[in-house]
Design a protein around this motif. Structure first.
Motif, PDB file in Angstrom:
ATOM      1  N   SER A  62     -52.786   2.717 -18.191  1.00  0.00           N
ATOM      2  CA  SER A  62     -53.134   1.688 -19.178  1.00  0.00           C
ATOM      3  C   SER A  62     -52.374   1.851 -20.486  1.00  0.00           C
ATOM      4  O   SER A  62     -52.233   0.899 -21.235  1.00  0.00           O
ATOM      5  N   ARG A  63     -51.874   3.043 -20.763  1.00  0.00           N
ATOM      6  CA  ARG A  63     -51.161   3.265 -22.019  1.00  0.00           C
ATOM      7  C   ARG A  63     -49.666   2.956 -21.928  1.00  0.00           C
ATOM      8  O   ARG A  63     -48.936   3.116 -22.888  1.00  0.00           O
ATOM      9  N   SER A  68     -48.696  -0.688 -16.274  1.00  0.00           N
ATOM     10  CA  SER A  68     -48.046  -0.409 -15.000  1.00  0.00           C
ATOM     11  C   SER A  68     -47.658   1.059 -14.885  1.00  0.00           C
ATOM     12  O   SER A  68     -47.157   1.661 -15.835  1.00  0.00           O
ATOM     13  N   CYS A  69     -47.831   1.600 -13.693  1.00  0.00           N
ATOM     14  CA  CYS A  69     -47.420   2.977 -13.423  1.00  0.00           C
ATOM     15  C   CYS A  69     -45.911   3.074 -13.188  1.00  0.00           C
ATOM     16  O   CYS A  69     -45.372   4.173 -13.116  1.00  0.00           O
ATOM     17  N   ALA A  70     -45.232   1.932 -13.088  1.00  0.00           N
ATOM     18  CA  ALA A  70     -43.802   1.930 -12.778  1.00  0.00           C
ATOM     19  C   ALA A  70     -42.977   2.672 -13.825  1.00  0.00           C
ATOM     20  O   ALA A  70     -41.952   3.268 -13.500  1.00  0.00           O
ATOM     21  N   LEU A  77     -45.385  13.921 -16.574  1.00  0.00           N
ATOM     22  CA  LEU A  77     -46.742  13.752 -17.101  1.00  0.00           C
ATOM     23  C   LEU A  77     -47.751  13.848 -15.965  1.00  0.00           C
ATOM     24  O   LEU A  77     -47.818  12.963 -15.120  1.00  0.00           O
ATOM     25  N   LEU A  78     -48.515  14.933 -15.955  1.00  0.00           N
ATOM     26  CA  LEU A  78     -49.560  15.085 -14.947  1.00  0.00           C
ATOM     27  C   LEU A  78     -50.857  14.424 -15.381  1.00  0.00           C
ATOM     28  O   LEU A  78     -51.674  14.067 -14.553  1.00  0.00           O
ATOM     29  N   GLY A  79     -51.063  14.288 -16.685  1.00  0.00           N
ATOM     30  CA  GLY A  79     -52.303  13.702 -17.178  1.00  0.00           C
ATOM     31  C   GLY A  79     -53.435  14.710 -17.157  1.00  0.00           C
ATOM     32  O   GLY A  79     -53.253  15.893 -17.427  1.00  0.00           O
ATOM     33  N   PRO A 111     -60.236   6.058 -18.075  1.00  0.00           N
ATOM     34  CA  PRO A 111     -60.015   4.603 -18.165  1.00  0.00           C
ATOM     35  C   PRO A 111     -59.923   3.942 -16.790  1.00  0.00           C
ATOM     36  O   PRO A 111     -59.304   4.484 -15.873  1.00  0.00           O
ATOM     37  N   HIS A 112     -60.529   2.785 -16.660  1.00  0.00           N
ATOM     38  CA  HIS A 112     -60.463   2.028 -15.411  1.00  0.00           C
ATOM     39  C   HIS A 112     -59.094   1.377 -15.284  1.00  0.00           C
ATOM     40  O   HIS A 112     -58.425   1.109 -16.269  1.00  0.00           O
ATOM     41  N   GLY A 113     -58.699   1.128 -14.051  1.00  0.00           N
ATOM     42  CA  GLY A 113     -57.406   0.493 -13.779  1.00  0.00           C
ATOM     43  C   GLY A 113     -56.485   1.433 -13.018  1.00  0.00           C
ATOM     44  O   GLY A 113     -56.905   2.457 -12.478  1.00  0.00           O
TER      45      GLY A 113
END
Length: 143
Positions: A62-63, A68-70, A77-79, A111-113
């Motif tokens: 979401s950020r 998009s995850c693209a 970035l593992l998060g 976060p959702h999504g």
């Protein structure tokens, strides 16, 4: 010419050691706050290897532009780290390749999504041995 063959052999050996994310599947919905099973597969190989460790992470997309995850590079970035530790895949009585399951928890406030679900894998390959590091990922839906 000799060094080319050595490099080609090392590359082939490394490719045979790659992991795969068995679960979750691409676009799988996972509720925030839930526990779920992660399956990390490592197919058999003729090349010897010593498994060292994996890290499992989840990064919200979401950020990023358009959510998009693209535009996310999972190797950078593992998060949120869901698991970091030993990896010891075992052959089971099923038709699956050697694998190990991990139970992880998605944080309640995640976060959702779309989210990038990433597994980073480190092993030692061959008789030398040489260090092998890889990152595999899939996109999941946090609901």
């Amino acid at each position: 010419m000799k060094s080319f063959f050595v490099l080609a052999a090392l590359a082939t050996s490394a490719l045979a050691q790659r992991i795969a994310i068995g679960i979750p599947t691409d676009r799988q919905e996972i509720p925030a706050g839930s526990n779920f099973t992660v399956e990390v597969d490592r197919p058999n190989s003729l090349t010897g290897s010593t498994e060292v460790a994996i890290a499992i992470g989840l990064a919200s997309c979401s950020r990023f532009p358009g959510g998009s995850c693209a535009s996310l590079d999972p190797s950078e970035l593992l998060g949120t780290i869901l698991y970091a530790g030993p990896y010891s895949p075992q052959l089971s009585n099923s038709s699956k390749p050697p694998h190990q399951n991990f139970t992880v928890t998605i944080p309640n406030d995640f976060p959702h999504g779309d989210a990038s679900f990433t597994v980073s894998h480190f092993s030692l390959v061959g008789a030398g041995p040489f260090a092998f590091f890889e990152t595999q990922n899939t996109t999941v839906q946090i609901v």
